[in-house]
Design a protein around this motif. Structure first.
Motif, PDB file in Angstrom:
ATOM      1  N   GLU A 242      -9.197  -2.305   2.533  1.00 52.54           N
ATOM      2  CA  GLU A 242     -10.120  -3.390   2.178  1.00 52.54           C
ATOM      3  C   GLU A 242     -10.600  -4.144   3.417  1.00 52.54           C
ATOM      4  O   GLU A 242      -9.872  -4.256   4.398  1.00 52.54           O
ATOM      5  N   ASP A 243     -11.815  -4.699   3.317  1.00 53.61           N
ATOM      6  CA  ASP A 243     -12.360  -5.371   4.506  1.00 53.61           C
ATOM      7  C   ASP A 243     -11.682  -6.722   4.758  1.00 53.61           C
ATOM      8  O   ASP A 243     -11.832  -7.299   5.834  1.00 53.61           O
ATOM      9  N   TRP A 244     -10.906  -7.200   3.802  1.00 56.03           N
ATOM     10  CA  TRP A 244     -10.216  -8.474   4.023  1.00 56.03           C
ATOM     11  C   TRP A 244      -8.816  -8.280   4.629  1.00 56.03           C
ATOM     12  O   TRP A 244      -8.026  -9.223   4.702  1.00 56.03           O
ATOM     13  N   VAL A 245      -8.540  -7.073   5.049  1.00 56.95           N
ATOM     14  CA  VAL A 245      -7.302  -6.829   5.814  1.00 56.95           C
ATOM     15  C   VAL A 245      -7.716  -6.387   7.210  1.00 56.95           C
ATOM     16  O   VAL A 245      -8.412  -5.383   7.358  1.00 56.95           O
ATOM     17  N   GLY A 246      -7.298  -7.136   8.216  1.00 58.24           N
ATOM     18  CA  GLY A 246      -7.633  -6.768   9.595  1.00 58.24           C
ATOM     19  C   GLY A 246      -6.756  -5.614  10.060  1.00 58.24           C
ATOM     20  O   GLY A 246      -5.623  -5.448   9.577  1.00 58.24           O
ATOM     21  N   GLY A 247      -7.262  -4.825  10.999  1.00 60.36           N
ATOM     22  CA  GLY A 247      -6.489  -3.682  11.496  1.00 60.36           C
ATOM     23  C   GLY A 247      -5.104  -4.090  11.978  1.00 60.36           C
ATOM     24  O   GLY A 247      -4.098  -3.450  11.656  1.00 60.36           O
ATOM     25  N   ARG A 248      -5.028  -5.166  12.729  1.00 60.18           N
ATOM     26  CA  ARG A 248      -3.741  -5.554  13.327  1.00 60.18           C
ATOM     27  C   ARG A 248      -2.773  -6.167  12.331  1.00 60.18           C
ATOM     28  O   ARG A 248      -1.633  -6.471  12.680  1.00 60.18           O
ATOM     29  N   THR A 249      -3.250  -6.415  11.117  1.00 60.11           N
ATOM     30  CA  THR A 249      -2.342  -6.928  10.081  1.00 60.11           C
ATOM     31  C   THR A 249      -2.331  -5.975   8.882  1.00 60.11           C
ATOM     32  O   THR A 249      -2.137  -6.396   7.752  1.00 60.11           O
ATOM     33  N   SER A 250      -2.532  -4.688   9.175  1.00 61.52           N
ATOM     34  CA  SER A 250      -2.701  -3.739   8.069  1.00 61.52           C
ATOM     35  C   SER A 250      -1.446  -2.947   7.747  1.00 61.52           C
ATOM     36  O   SER A 250      -1.470  -2.083   6.877  1.00 61.52           O
ATOM     37  N   VAL A 251      -0.347  -3.250   8.433  1.00 67.11           N
ATOM     38  CA  VAL A 251       0.845  -2.411   8.245  1.00 67.11           C
ATOM     39  C   VAL A 251       1.403  -2.501   6.818  1.00 67.11           C
ATOM     40  O   VAL A 251       2.082  -1.594   6.359  1.00 67.11           O
ATOM     41  N   MET A 252       1.080  -3.593   6.121  1.00 68.34           N
ATOM     42  CA  MET A 252       1.559  -3.700   4.737  1.00 68.34           C
ATOM     43  C   MET A 252       0.473  -3.326   3.717  1.00 68.34           C
ATOM     44  O   MET A 252       0.641  -3.533   2.520  1.00 68.34           O
ATOM     45  N   SER A 253      -0.616  -2.766   4.210  1.00 69.51           N
ATOM     46  CA  SER A 253      -1.642  -2.217   3.316  1.00 69.51           C
ATOM     47  C   SER A 253      -1.402  -0.706   3.240  1.00 69.51           C
ATOM     48  O   SER A 253      -0.393  -0.193   3.746  1.00 69.51           O
ATOM     49  N   THR A 254      -2.352   0.005   2.660  1.00 67.30           N
ATOM     50  CA  THR A 254      -2.249   1.470   2.586  1.00 67.30           C
ATOM     51  C   THR A 254      -2.000   2.087   3.973  1.00 67.30           C
ATOM     52  O   THR A 254      -1.324   3.111   4.076  1.00 67.30           O
ATOM     53  N   VAL A 255      -2.506   1.436   5.004  1.00 64.33           N
ATOM     54  CA  VAL A 255      -2.367   1.972   6.374  1.00 64.33           C
ATOM     55  C   VAL A 255      -0.897   2.193   6.761  1.00 64.33           C
ATOM     56  O   VAL A 255      -0.528   3.242   7.292  1.00 64.33           O
TER      57      VAL A 255
END
Ligand code: G6P
Length: 517
Positions: free
Chosen positions: A228-241
């Protein structure tokens, strides 16, 4: 150093086995008092951010990484569903991969993962793997660069026969990052060369409608997970990433999220006396005068956390390194982060920390438990863990005696829960610090300049390629023909020579070097 000062300066969360000791930062009570207005504002700013305010004004985006571990917080049903839906789907996908229901075309089970990504789309998975991946169900490998030799090295590790049992995760929020695209093209070429169908081994993690998303459809990828665009790359470790690779590795992602949620819970409380993330932000502010005048040296005394400083480098430096504040004033903010691990670095760079330029504060990360299971004595009465603890405590003291301040963060052991806690602590400290110094922590305009210049260089390189002949020419001559900067043209020619596309005849200086086909 005294127990009463230590006690007074300590924030601890006994249920989490966590403590933050800022006793050696010498935070001044009257200074803290003077900061109270900014502290209040920072608490309010983070509340608003968590409530869905456009906290990233330049990009007009909400900042939702705190919702990832507490979807109830997300301001709309749609946003909540964008967290819970993919989370359920990725768990199900991991179960199917582990059970062989999702398998390679020949029916073989997947045994390896190849994650292709860069920056926030690689650093989190790399940290999680290094900290927690020791019993991994799938061996993970990474392409995190456009370095062909690095790509070849990784492919060699996987091996020609391993490729058929390798699931490839292509991770890019934007879906257009050149390094990641190149990595994917290289991986596909390796699959093609092995007579394997790349798409049947590949999964995309990317924003909907991105180039990568479309490519995944065209190539019939096994699965896609949204970012999602409301998750920044550097804070994406708890997203699908971060969660797709972690779940595939068999890491307990519920515990990982729960650890972050627990730290969020504690550091959501608007009380500067007990809020560890706010205390951390204040300690950074005090150390560097609110201008990043002191670097942050991160020293975990635990091998499995060696990548934490590298991870924090992106989180802190990409978030805080900004030229302008939110009012448009030129401020050139930031805090430089580097580190490795203790006690190893006592034999490398602690000499300078103790005696050299006093331009830093240290952040020690103490892991209280030495190892699982039985231990031996390395000498009568002492274990390796005793030594590790001795070195941490000793170094901290030795630095303080020579006027170098330090923070000590303690956790019980390294597991999914505590890693989640640590990441959340620093994410929230970054949010608070950004408010204290009035900057947007959630965009990265500076990164674009290098990308644009690289694209210009590639255009020039292609123009230079078109001008090569059997007649030797120097850089100035080619530069005239392509209307380019002679030094840039020289570097193009030198690059082509190093890669066997052109012959170089050395002159006395680079100006005299000539190039021919
Ligand atoms: O996930 P991607 O869109 O491929 O981006 C990967 C990385 O590259 C960019 O240059 C940004 O500076 C990073 O914040 C980002 O994490």
């Amino acid at each position: 150093m005294s127990l009463s000062n230590y006690s007074a300066s300590l924030i601890r969360y006994p249920d989490l086995g966590f403590s933050l000791d800022t006793s050696l930062m010498d935070l001044d009570a009257s200074w803290l008092e003077g900061m109270s207005g900014k502290i209040e504002k920072a608490f309010v700013d983070l509340q608003k951010l968590e409530a869905g305010e456009i906290a990233n004004p330049d990009e007009g985006r909400m900042v939702g990484h705190y919702w990832l571990r507490k979807p109830e917080l997300a301001p709309t049903d749609e946003l909540r569903a964008a967290i819970t839906g993919p989370l359920a789907a990725l768990k199900e996908f991991a179960v199917k991969v582990h059970g062989g229901e999702v398998a390679a075309p020949g029916g073989e089970r997947f045994e390896n993962l190849l994650l292709i990504g860069i920056g926030g789309s690689a650093l989190g998975p790399q940290l999680v793997n290094d900290a927690l991946g020791h019993d991994s169900q799938l061996n993970i490998h990474f392409f995190d660069n456009t370095d062909p030799a690095g790509i070849d090295r990784t492919l060699a590790e996987i091996g020609q026969t391993g490729l058929s049992r390798t699931l490839v995760l292509v991770v890019s929020k934007s879906g257009g990052t050149p390094e990641t695209r190149n990595g994917m093209v290289e991986a596909k070429a390796a699959y093609d060369a092995a007579g394997l169908d790349f798409g049947k081994h590949a999964v995309a993690i990317t924003g909907e409608g991105s180039k990568l998303d479309k490519f995944a459809d065209e190539e019939g990828f096994l699965a896609k997970f949204p970012m999602e665009d409301w998750v920044g790359g550097r804070t994406s470790v708890m997203s699908t990433v971060g969660l797709v690779p972690a779940a595939l590795q068999g890491i307990d992602i519920d515990d990982f999220l729960a650890g972050a949620a627990a730290m969020d819970e504690e550091t959501r409380k608007a009380d500067a006396g007990t809020n560890a993330a706010m205390r951390l932000a204040l300690a950074w502010h005090a150390a560097g005068n609110g201008k990043g005048e002191k670097d942050m040296v991160v020293l975990p005394y635990k091998d499995s956390l060696v990548l934490f400083s590298k991870y924090l480098q992106q989180l802190v430096m990409e978030s805080l390194g900004k030229s302008e504040d939110l009012d448009g004033n030129t401020v050139h903010q930031g805090i430089a982060v580097y580190g490795n691990k203790g006690s190893t670095d006592q034999h490398a760079y602690v000499q300078q920390l103790r005696d050299g330029v006093p331009n830093f504060f240290a952040t020690f990360i103490e892991v209280r438990k030495g190892r699982d299971g039985d231990t031996i004595e390395v000498e009568p009465g002492n274990t390796s863990a005793d030594y590790l603890q001795g070195f941490l405590r000793g170094t901290r003291k030795a630095l303080y005696e020579s006027g170098r301040k330090s923070i000590t963060i303690s956790i019980g052991e390294v597991n999914p829960f505590t890693l989640g806690m640590l990441i959340a602590l620093f994410e929230r400290a970054v949010s608070f610090y950004a408010s204290l110094v009035n900057i947007n922590a959630y965009h990265q305009p500076g990164v674009e300049a290098g990308k644009k210049a690289a694209a210009t260089f590639l255009d020039l390189l292609n123009a230079v390629r078109g001008r090569l002949t059997a007649d030797p020419k120097n850089a100035a001559e080619v530069a005239y023909e392509v209307d380019g900067d002679p030094e840039d043209v020289y570097h193009c020619l030198n690059h082509l020579a190093a890669n066997g596309e052109v012959q170089i005849a050395l002159g006395d200086t680079p100006e005299g070097d000539t190039f021919s086909l």
